[in-house]
Design an enzyme around this catalytic site. Structure first.
Site, PDB file in Angstrom:
ATOM      1  N   ARG A  53      11.063  10.334   1.448  1.00 56.70           N
ATOM      2  CA  ARG A  53       9.653  10.028   1.695  1.00 56.70           C
ATOM      3  C   ARG A  53       9.074  10.843   2.843  1.00 56.70           C
ATOM      4  O   ARG A  53       7.964  11.338   2.766  1.00 56.70           O
ATOM      5  CB  ARG A  53       9.521   8.551   1.979  1.00 56.70           C
ATOM      6  N   ASP A 154      -3.574  -5.034   3.363  1.00 55.05           N
ATOM      7  CA  ASP A 154      -2.259  -4.388   3.391  1.00 55.05           C
ATOM      8  C   ASP A 154      -2.258  -3.450   4.591  1.00 55.05           C
ATOM      9  O   ASP A 154      -3.321  -2.997   5.036  1.00 55.05           O
ATOM     10  CB  ASP A 154      -2.023  -3.587   2.097  1.00 55.05           C
TER      11      ASP A 154
END
Ligand SMILES: C[S@@+](CC[C@H](N)C(=O)[O-])C[C@H]1O[C@@H](n2cnc3c(N)ncnc32)[C@H](O)[C@@H]1O
Length: 288
Positions: A53, A154
């Site tokens: 990532r 979020d």
């Protein structure tokens, strides 16, 4: 056959494909930083995931060394790269009507309430959860303004962008009935074939905003009739989970419900919440 490339392009190609070194020290530092910023605990076996990532961030920034990336990050505590760092390390797996047994419980609870029914989806990811809540409430209470509202948040700003756009692949909606599909989504045509978009009438009743559950105070339009905090606590340690649950108490109405993910157990963590059904909690009697 080999093709020769000019020198600059060769080194760029190498930089794009070469496996970079991620030392123990740098991996541990990354774990500390994401824990401090987002509360996420990364186990040793997540090392490959972290590499895959973050290496994308390094490549986007033209860096070929994790140490340089970390120095750059830590040199400026307010740099926009922090958000990109967090976005890279969150896990956003979700689905429409995930953990389906929660939705009839929600419908039943909402049916009994008068006034505006308010829900908070506290780890909303790409929107499937808050839109599933919205569909349930629209089916149960209709879509008249002022009857219900979903507030969705979020920490990851990239997933919130996708959630706001409300565009999904049609095959992701297989848990919806044909009537729900028809009532709440528009089908794409031409180049958008196979995609669907949430209808504006439903989208108007869902509000998205960034929010870090580690924040000491939640700036949310509570108190809520229901809080959905599903499949995010599993990333946190016990102390973080307890702190978050304590901060939920004033955000829940006395007869409100707190919904957890399938592998999350809140009743052994704090006295404020008691189990009411499968992964559904209510405020304990002396707190309500
Ligand atoms: C696995 S998804 C769960 C989505 C949805 N609730 C569900 O159950 O399908 C976890 C979400 O929690 C978010 N998250 C992780 N740490 C967070 C934090 N500190 N504050 C708010 N959200 C966080 C991630 O960005 C991710 O979108």
């Amino acid at each position: 056959m080999t093709t020769s490339l000019p020198n600059g392009q060769t080194s760029l190609m190498l930089q794009m494909t070469q496996r970079l070194a991620l030392s123990d020290t740098h991996f541990r530092r990354i774990c500390q930083l994401i824990y401090q910023r987002a509360g996420i605990v990364l186990a040793d076996h997540k090392r490959d995931m972290v590499y895959n990532r973050l290496v994308r961030r390094l490549r986007t920034l033209g860096l070929d060394d994790f140490g340089r990336y970390l120095s750059m990050l830590e040199a400026n505590q307010n740099s926009a790269e922090w958000q990109a760092f967090i976005n890279s390390l969150t896990t956003n797996l979700t689905a429409f009507f995930r953990e389906a047994h929660h939705f009839p419980i929600l419908a039943e609870h909402a049916r009994k309430k008068s006034g505006e029914y308010r829900i908070w989806s506290a780890a909303a990811s790409t929107g499937e959860e808050p839109y599933s809540l919205a569909i349930t409430l629209a089916d149960t209470l209709g879509t008249a303004p002022g009857r219900w509202k979903v507030y969705a948040s979020d920490i990851d700003t990239e997933v919130l962008q996708k959630a706001r756009a409300g565009v999904y692949r049609q095959e992701e909606l297989k848990t919806l009935s044909p009537q729900q599909m028809q009532r709440y989504f528009m089908r794409g045509t031409g180049p958008h074939q196979g995609l669907v978009r949430v209808r504006q009438e439903l989208a108007n009743l869902v509000e998205f905003a960034p929010l870090n559950l580690l924040d000491k105070q939640y700036n949310v339009p509570g108190p809520f009739d229901a809080i959905f905090c599903r499949n995010v606590m599993i990333y946190f340690d016990k102390t973080t989970q307890q702190d978050i649950l304590h901060r939920f108490v004033p955000q829940l109405k006395p007869d409100g419900l707190l919904f957890a993910g399938h592998s999350e157990n809140f009743s052994n963590l704090v006295r404020e919440f008691s189990l009411r059904g499968q992964t559904v909690y209510a405020l304990s009697k002396d707190k309500a």
